[in-house]
Write a protein that holds these residues in place. Structure first.
Motif, PDB file in Angstrom:
ATOM      1  N   HIS A 115     -42.313 -23.159   4.628  1.00  0.00           N
ATOM      2  CA  HIS A 115     -42.083 -21.999   5.489  1.00  0.00           C
ATOM      3  C   HIS A 115     -43.421 -21.299   5.784  1.00  0.00           C
ATOM      4  CE1 HIS A 115     -40.457 -18.148   6.837  1.00  0.00           C
ATOM      5  NE2 HIS A 115     -39.378 -18.856   7.145  1.00  0.00           N
ATOM      6  N   ASN A 165     -44.202 -18.205   6.077  1.00  0.00           N
ATOM      7  CA  ASN A 165     -44.493 -17.060   5.202  1.00  0.00           C
ATOM      8  C   ASN A 165     -45.078 -17.506   3.875  1.00  0.00           C
ATOM      9  OD1 ASN A 165     -43.641 -15.173   7.061  1.00  0.00           O
ATOM     10  ND2 ASN A 165     -41.574 -15.058   6.233  1.00  0.00           N
ATOM     11  N   GLU A 194     -48.833 -16.627   2.336  1.00  0.00           N
ATOM     12  CA  GLU A 194     -49.065 -16.159   0.962  1.00  0.00           C
ATOM     13  C   GLU A 194     -50.102 -17.032   0.262  1.00  0.00           C
ATOM     14  OE1 GLU A 194     -48.056 -13.322  -0.333  1.00  0.00           O
ATOM     15  OE2 GLU A 194     -47.093 -12.930   1.589  1.00  0.00           O
ATOM     16  N   ARG A 200     -54.674 -10.708   3.344  1.00  0.00           N
ATOM     17  CA  ARG A 200     -53.501 -11.123   4.117  1.00  0.00           C
ATOM     18  C   ARG A 200     -53.725 -10.874   5.603  1.00  0.00           C
ATOM     19  NH1 ARG A 200     -48.201 -12.452   3.738  1.00  0.00           N
ATOM     20  NH2 ARG A 200     -46.804 -11.627   5.314  1.00  0.00           N
TER      21      ARG A 200
END
Length: 83
Positions: A2, A4, A8, A73
């Motif tokens: 994924h 996301n 990370e 991030r």
């Protein structure tokens, strides 16, 4: 994987690389050894994102100042090289 989860992982990798304790290619290589489950596409995305952030670090840090959350991030999102 994924997107996301990849962001990370890119954030974690940038945390390590931006400490400048060792050459970036060595840190990236060690990171991939720790995360052996990553496929070729994921490794490519993470490596290219990391190197793009290093190449354009001054610009991305300037742009990321106005955001919220971790700086690494925000840098990973600005330098994202994935699909």
């Amino acid at each position: 994987m994924h997107p996301n989860a990849l962001v990370e992982l890119a954030t974690e990798l940038l945390h390590r690389v931006l400490r400048f304790d060792a050459p970036a290619d060595g840190i990236v290589s060690d990171f991939f050894r720790e995360h052996r489950a990553l496929g070729a596409r994921e490794r490519h995305t993470l490596a290219e994102t990391t190197y793009d952030v290093l190449r354009h670090r001054a610009l991305y840090q300037h742009l990321a100042q106005s955001g919220k959350g971790e700086m690494e991030r925000r840098l990973a999102i600005l330098g994202w090289q994935g699909n």
